[in-house]
Write a protein that holds these residues in place. Structure first.
Motif, mmCIF file in Angstrom:
data_model
loop_
_atom_site.group_PDB
_atom_site.id
_atom_site.type_symbol
_atom_site.label_atom_id
_atom_site.label_comp_id
_atom_site.label_asym_id
_atom_site.label_seq_id
_atom_site.Cartn_x
_atom_site.Cartn_y
_atom_site.Cartn_z
ATOM 1 N N ASP A 6 58.995 -11.804 -30.654
ATOM 2 C CA ASP A 6 58.147 -12.958 -30.957
ATOM 3 C C ASP A 6 58.751 -13.736 -32.122
ATOM 4 O OD1 ASP A 6 56.512 -12.027 -28.983
ATOM 5 O OD2 ASP A 6 54.984 -11.212 -30.327
ATOM 6 N N ILE A 7 58.602 -15.053 -32.079
ATOM 7 C CA ILE A 7 59.264 -15.894 -33.067
ATOM 8 C C ILE A 7 58.297 -16.930 -33.616
ATOM 9 C CG2 ILE A 7 60.103 -17.470 -31.273
ATOM 10 C CD1 ILE A 7 62.575 -17.960 -32.962
ATOM 11 N N SER A 8 58.463 -17.264 -34.893
ATOM 12 C CA SER A 8 57.702 -18.331 -35.546
ATOM 13 C C SER A 8 58.698 -19.335 -36.094
ATOM 14 C CB SER A 8 56.829 -17.762 -36.675
ATOM 15 O OG SER A 8 56.135 -18.795 -37.344
ATOM 16 N N ILE A 9 58.504 -20.619 -35.752
ATOM 17 C CA ILE A 9 59.474 -21.645 -36.125
ATOM 18 C C ILE A 9 58.750 -22.937 -36.461
ATOM 19 C CG2 ILE A 9 59.796 -22.412 -33.742
ATOM 20 C CD1 ILE A 9 62.771 -22.850 -34.450
ATOM 21 N N ASN A 10 59.310 -23.714 -37.379
ATOM 22 C CA ASN A 10 58.713 -24.986 -37.752
ATOM 23 C C ASN A 10 58.966 -26.024 -36.664
ATOM 24 O OD1 ASN A 10 57.958 -23.780 -40.126
ATOM 25 N ND2 ASN A 10 59.551 -24.737 -41.366
ATOM 26 N N GLU A 11 58.025 -26.934 -36.511
ATOM 27 C CA GLU A 11 58.159 -27.989 -35.509
ATOM 28 C C GLU A 11 59.442 -28.778 -35.746
ATOM 29 O OE1 GLU A 11 55.053 -30.974 -33.303
ATOM 30 O OE2 GLU A 11 55.005 -30.942 -35.491
ATOM 31 N N GLY A 12 60.154 -29.047 -34.640
ATOM 32 C CA GLY A 12 61.415 -29.753 -34.734
ATOM 33 C C GLY A 12 62.623 -28.840 -34.735
ATOM 34 N N GLY A 13 62.412 -27.541 -34.903
ATOM 35 C CA GLY A 13 63.513 -26.589 -34.900
ATOM 36 C C GLY A 13 63.986 -26.262 -33.491
ATOM 37 N N ASN A 14 65.052 -25.513 -33.400
ATOM 38 C CA ASN A 14 65.624 -25.108 -32.114
ATOM 39 C C ASN A 14 65.338 -23.632 -31.845
ATOM 40 O OD1 ASN A 14 66.728 -27.707 -31.893
ATOM 41 N ND2 ASN A 14 68.626 -27.076 -32.904
ATOM 42 N N VAL A 15 65.032 -23.314 -30.595
ATOM 43 C CA VAL A 15 64.667 -21.956 -30.208
ATOM 44 C C VAL A 15 65.632 -21.465 -29.130
ATOM 45 C CG1 VAL A 15 62.897 -20.515 -29.119
ATOM 46 C CG2 VAL A 15 62.238 -22.260 -30.778
ATOM 47 N N SER A 16 66.076 -20.221 -29.265
ATOM 48 C CA SER A 16 66.919 -19.581 -28.259
ATOM 49 C C SER A 16 66.322 -18.229 -27.901
ATOM 50 C CB SER A 16 68.359 -19.417 -28.782
ATOM 51 O OG SER A 16 69.163 -18.771 -27.814
ATOM 52 N N LEU A 17 65.930 -18.052 -26.637
ATOM 53 C CA LEU A 17 65.344 -16.806 -26.159
ATOM 54 C C LEU A 17 66.305 -16.131 -25.176
ATOM 55 C CD1 LEU A 17 61.642 -17.909 -25.491
ATOM 56 C CD2 LEU A 17 62.636 -16.949 -27.587
ATOM 57 N N THR A 18 66.341 -14.799 -25.232
ATOM 58 C CA THR A 18 67.259 -14.028 -24.401
ATOM 59 C C THR A 18 66.496 -12.964 -23.611
ATOM 60 O OG1 THR A 18 69.052 -14.317 -26.009
ATOM 61 C CG2 THR A 18 69.298 -12.542 -24.406
ATOM 62 N N CYS A 19 66.872 -12.797 -22.350
ATOM 63 C CA CYS A 19 66.273 -11.762 -21.503
ATOM 64 C C CYS A 19 67.389 -11.150 -20.654
ATOM 65 C CB CYS A 19 65.186 -12.359 -20.620
ATOM 66 S SG CYS A 19 64.354 -11.158 -19.546
ATOM 67 N N ILE A 20 67.714 -9.875 -20.909
ATOM 68 C CA ILE A 20 68.771 -9.174 -20.186
ATOM 69 C C ILE A 20 68.132 -8.113 -19.291
ATOM 70 C CG2 ILE A 20 70.898 -7.855 -20.382
ATOM 71 C CD1 ILE A 20 71.108 -10.655 -21.525
ATOM 72 N N ALA A 21 68.574 -8.060 -18.029
ATOM 73 C CA ALA A 21 68.008 -7.094 -17.084
ATOM 74 C C ALA A 21 69.119 -6.472 -16.244
ATOM 75 C CB ALA A 21 66.981 -7.760 -16.176
ATOM 76 N N THR A 22 68.857 -5.240 -15.787
ATOM 77 C CA THR A 22 69.788 -4.539 -14.911
ATOM 78 C C THR A 22 69.116 -4.249 -13.580
ATOM 79 O OG1 THR A 22 69.106 -2.387 -15.798
ATOM 80 C CG2 THR A 22 70.979 -3.484 -16.859
ATOM 81 N N GLY A 23 69.918 -3.920 -12.584
ATOM 82 C CA GLY A 23 69.410 -3.585 -11.257
ATOM 83 C C GLY A 23 70.535 -3.691 -10.244
ATOM 84 N N ARG A 24 70.282 -3.162 -9.040
ATOM 85 C CA ARG A 24 71.259 -3.255 -7.946
ATOM 86 C C ARG A 24 70.520 -3.682 -6.705
ATOM 87 N NH1 ARG A 24 75.991 0.245 -8.798
ATOM 88 N NH2 ARG A 24 76.122 0.594 -6.575
ATOM 89 N N PRO A 25 70.809 -4.865 -6.175
ATOM 90 C CA PRO A 25 71.768 -5.856 -6.677
ATOM 91 C C PRO A 25 71.308 -6.486 -7.993
ATOM 92 C CG PRO A 25 70.490 -6.758 -4.878
ATOM 93 C CD PRO A 25 70.126 -5.314 -4.942
ATOM 94 N N ASP A 26 72.221 -7.232 -8.627
ATOM 95 C CA ASP A 26 71.896 -7.851 -9.904
ATOM 96 C C ASP A 26 70.642 -8.704 -9.763
ATOM 97 O OD1 ASP A 26 74.066 -6.697 -11.111
ATOM 98 O OD2 ASP A 26 75.381 -8.420 -10.788
ATOM 99 N N PRO A 27 69.673 -8.528 -10.674
ATOM 100 C CA PRO A 27 68.423 -9.289 -10.565
ATOM 101 C C PRO A 27 68.600 -10.758 -10.946
ATOM 102 C CG PRO A 27 68.407 -7.932 -12.540
ATOM 103 C CD PRO A 27 69.649 -7.567 -11.795
ATOM 104 N N THR A 28 67.742 -11.575 -10.382
ATOM 105 C CA THR A 28 67.635 -12.986 -10.764
ATOM 106 C C THR A 28 66.623 -13.097 -11.894
ATOM 107 O OG1 THR A 28 68.140 -13.740 -8.523
ATOM 108 C CG2 THR A 28 67.013 -15.294 -9.977
ATOM 109 N N ILE A 29 66.992 -13.811 -12.940
ATOM 110 C CA ILE A 29 66.136 -13.939 -14.122
ATOM 111 C C ILE A 29 65.630 -15.367 -14.238
ATOM 112 C CG2 ILE A 29 66.050 -13.788 -16.642
ATOM 113 C CD1 ILE A 29 68.048 -11.543 -16.501
ATOM 114 N N THR A 30 64.336 -15.515 -14.458
ATOM 115 C CA THR A 30 63.731 -16.834 -14.649
ATOM 116 C C THR A 30 62.810 -16.810 -15.860
ATOM 117 O OG1 THR A 30 61.927 -16.276 -13.112
ATOM 118 C CG2 THR A 30 63.818 -17.458 -12.203
ATOM 119 N N TRP A 31 62.685 -17.968 -16.511
ATOM 120 C CA TRP A 31 61.770 -18.159 -17.637
ATOM 121 C C TRP A 31 60.732 -19.202 -17.247
ATOM 122 C CZ3 TRP A 31 61.377 -15.587 -22.180
ATOM 123 C CH2 TRP A 31 62.467 -14.834 -22.629
#
Length: 350
Positions: free
Chosen positions: A139-164
């Motif tokens: 979880d992140i707290s940021i001032n208005e106007g700032g830039n945000v970078s979120l990361t989500c890493i997943a494993t599986g077979r076949p490789d999973p599709t990741i959506t936000w």
């Protein structure tokens, strides 16, 4: 029928996409693809059975994984305790792989020897794994106007599709179909929860959420002047939006009003402040200022508590003058009612 009729599988495994598929190949019998799923990918049992159908012309039988012999007749050649012999009869030769793992993937061969010549049949074990999110932003707290970078890493077979996607009534569809979500110049409307979903059709998608808090300075949305007769109860209300929540202060002219002052009550909540006069007197009438502030800035609004009379003319009750301490601008004025009574008195003289 020949001595080696077919090589097939039984898998008490219900992962989506699993099953027996024939793939193109030469010779007889054709190659067979075996799809199993390990771990959480199976909803019942996780055991793969491999079986060769044979007849009385077969003199020797064996199961191999690549070039390694697993079983030859009744003799076990491999050291893996998960591989067991199920049947060695005149009609079938079966083994079982228990607790299937991704490392079990690969070709398996059933080899038989007859009086004439050897025959083989091959299956290819494809192991499918349910998606699993192994890494996700905190979880992140940021001032208005700032830039945000979120990361989500997943494993599986076949490789999973990741959506936000943004969990918001105004959000429509996915905002990213990648492991990374970048938001440039974030606004207060973009605060809330962001959901990462990983899917590969082996099992139900797995989801996790990240909360994004956008901080911004106070903004007073409502502050109105109020008319109250002498001796009655009067209330001035100041509403403000801010993250973190605003701290409120009240002033009459230049004097700050303190909680517990005789005849007054100041009630501060997260998004508003209420100033209550229990028994309005002549000394209570006048100009009041509400100041809302947090660590990102401040703003103020002026409003008037005036005497409400029984005359036909009704004092103006519009919003008070609001001054934004963050940009120094006055948004609206609210003192036109001061002209009402003098004009009325002037009119009666003619």
């Amino acid at each position: 029928m020949g001595a080696l009729q077919t090589c097939w599988k039984e898998a008490n495994c219900s992962c989506s996409g699993g099953g027996l598929q024939r793939v193109s190949g030469t010779g007889s019998p054709a190659q067979i693809m075996l799809v199993l799923c390990p771990g959480t990918g199976c909803s019942v049992e996780n055991k793969g059975k491999l079986r060769c159908s044979v007849d009385n012309r077969v003199t020797r039988v064996a199961w191999l994984n690549r070039s390694s012999i697993l079983y030859a007749g009744n003799d076990k050649w491999c050291l893996d305790p998960r591989v067991v012999l199920l049947a060695n009869t005149k009609t079938q030769y079966s083994i079982q792989i228990q607790d299937v793992d991704v490392y079990d993937e690969g070709p398996y061969t059933c080899s038989v020897q007859t009086d004439n010549h050897p025959k083989t049949s091959r299956v290819h074990l494809i192991v499918q794994v349910s998606p699993k999110i192994t890494e996700i932003s905190s979880d992140i707290s940021i001032n208005e106007g700032g830039n945000v970078s979120l990361t989500c890493i997943a494993t599986g077979r076949p490789d999973p599709t990741i959506t936000w996607r943004h969990i918001s009534p105004k959000a429509v569809g996915f905002i990213s179909e990648d492991e990374y979500l970048e938001i440039t110049g974030i606004t207060r409307e973009q605060s809330g929860e962001y959901e990462c979903s990983a899917s590969n059709d082996v099992a139900a998608p797995v989801v996790q959420r990240v909360k994004v808090t956008v901080n911004y300075p106070p903004y007073i949305s409502d502050a109105k002047s109020t008319g109250v007769p002498v001796g009655q109860k009067g209330i001035l209300l100041c509403e403000a939006s801010a993250v973190p929540s605003a701290d409120f202060q009240w002033y009459k002219d230049d004097k700050r009003l303190a909680e517990g002052q005789k005849g007054l009550k100041v009630e501060n909540k997260a998004f508003f402040s209420r100033l209550t006069f229990f028994n309005v007197s002549e000394q209570d009438y006048g100009n009041y200022t509400c100041v809302a502030s947090n660590q990102l800035g401040n703003t103020n609004a002026s409003m008037i508590l005036y005497e409400e009379t029984t005359t036909a003319l009704t004092p103006w009750k519009g919003p008070g003058a609001v001054h934004d301490g963050n940009n120094g601008a006055w948004r609206r004025g609210g003192c036109a009612w001061l002209l009402a009574l003098p004009l009325a008195q002037l009119a009666r003289q003619f």
